[in-house]
Design a protein around this motif. Sequence first.
Motif, short mmCIF file in Angstrom:
data_model
loop_
_atom_site.label_atom_id
_atom_site.label_comp_id
_atom_site.label_asym_id
_atom_site.label_seq_id
_atom_site.Cartn_x
_atom_site.Cartn_y
_atom_site.Cartn_z
N GLY A 1 1.35 17.95 33.77
CA GLY A 1 1.26 17.37 32.43
C GLY A 1 0.78 15.94 32.40
O GLY A 1 0.77 15.31 31.33
N VAL B 1 5.95 20.62 26.30
CA VAL B 1 5.13 20.75 25.10
C VAL B 1 5.98 21.37 23.99
O VAL B 1 6.81 22.24 24.24
N ALA C 1 -1.64 21.80 28.91
CA ALA C 1 -0.35 21.13 28.80
C ALA C 1 0.31 20.88 30.15
O ALA C 1 1.03 19.88 30.32
N LEU D 1 -4.50 26.38 26.34
CA LEU D 1 -3.56 25.34 25.93
C LEU D 1 -2.43 25.16 26.92
O LEU D 1 -1.96 24.03 27.14
N ASP E 1 -8.80 19.52 27.42
CA ASP E 1 -8.57 18.84 28.69
C ASP E 1 -9.80 18.83 29.58
O ASP E 1 -9.75 19.20 30.75
N GLY F 1 -4.17 15.68 28.02
CA GLY F 1 -3.36 16.88 28.08
C GLY F 1 -2.82 17.26 26.71
O GLY F 1 -2.63 16.42 25.83
N MET F 2 -2.57 18.54 26.52
CA MET F 2 -2.02 19.03 25.25
C MET F 2 -0.51 18.77 25.22
O MET F 2 0.24 19.31 26.03
N GLU F 3 -0.05 17.94 24.29
CA GLU F 3 1.37 17.59 24.22
C GLU F 3 2.07 18.17 23.00
O GLU F 3 3.30 18.10 22.90
N ARG F 4 1.32 18.72 22.05
CA ARG F 4 1.92 19.35 20.87
C ARG F 4 0.94 20.39 20.36
O ARG F 4 -0.27 20.16 20.34
N ILE F 5 1.48 21.55 19.99
CA ILE F 5 0.64 22.68 19.61
C ILE F 5 1.12 23.22 18.26
O ILE F 5 2.32 23.42 18.04
#
Length: 458
Positions: free
Chosen positions: A261, A367, A256, A252, A419, A266-270
Amino acid sequence: MAQTVELISPVDGSVYLTRDVLSKEEGFAAAARAKAAQPAWDARPLEERIALVMRAAEIVGETTDRMALELAHQMGRPVRYGGEFGGFKERVDYMAKIASESLAPTMVEDSGAFRRMIKRVPWGTVLVIAPWNYPYMTAINTIAPALIAGNTVILKHAAQTLQVGERLAEAFHAAGVPEDVMQNLVLDHDTTGALIAERAVDFVNFTGSVGGGRAMEQAAAGTFLPVTTELGGKDPGYVRADADLDAAVDGLMDGAFFNAGQCCCGMERIYVHESLFDAFVEKAVAWVKAQVLGNPLDTETTIGPMANVRFAREVRAQISEALEAGAKAHIETMAADDGGAYLTPQIFTDVTHDMRVMRDESFGPVVGIMPVKDDEAAIALMNDCQFGLTAAIYTKDAEAAERLGDRLETGTVFLNRCDYLDPALCWTGCKDTGRGAGLSELGYQALTRPKSYHLKKA
């Protein structure tokens, strides 16, 4: 005097290159040449078109060092990552492999009395409007299958990566694809809109912002031109209580922060199960602190500048607003952070969905991480978003992940990874991420239209 566009390098703010923009008349003339060239291109045997596209990909692969260097200058990706040829070739190879089967007619009846079938025929001229963040791979997603299917292609690349469009055209022409079949054009918004509105092209593929996607659809309004779009994203990750913690952090955090980014998926919130939350945040912070923000031409750099100062400005605004609203930042400003394109990667906790950093697309190295008590809470938060491109679930229970995935409003569900674009699967989205079907067999269906044959034999 001709209008020009300047490509400002994020490395040092200098003008990397300048190009003249085609006039409206020149743009329409190019589109007319593409339409005129299409029937002869479509008449070539499928295997010949496949071979030419694959040869073009080989030519691109002969200059990967140059690719990496030029990408660093144009959009800031560190040279240590070596460009984009791996994913580029994977996509071309797969679409070439499935072309014959995907484009074959569907035979309904072939008897002494009737021959009934559905053929797939090309739209004509495909206008590809490509983004800067993965400029080779996003462009080839459509260019390769469009050409293989018998379409001609006009490529309009993003101003930030103009040189990529030129390199792609050079490769296709060197491979033997006629110049009018694959054209790279420098166009302004007005000419692009006019080409669509006046049906100078037959199909539009756009990857970019939500505002840009709306402009494409508005230009096509009433023309009945097919328009496919891949727009914004705010992709979520969920770490369940049974997840492999180290694997989740590595996956993750890379999702991110890779490419500063600036990844479509892309991972923007986890969201992390509360039993793992503190440990996850501790390991995630350590992961980010080990990164090296710096000049992308330096092989030690792991995170380069954002592609443009104005992109970084939006991320800085979201960061500032989150801090004012009570979010906790975990990463101290890095030495290379210049207040411009070079931006310290940031992790936030104590965030809520009232904050833009958890709601609006950031498309930068930031993130937010939130604890959740169970699957139901995670699903509710993951779906609380205007976008829907991908979502990642980290768990040892694959069946549970699939059940959760069925309830997520997204285009792709990942298990224990994120991703990544699999060319065998349809690349698609929902909600404000747009609509379309890239790659896979469905990619060929999108780039062709069905034509039915009902033949009564004498």
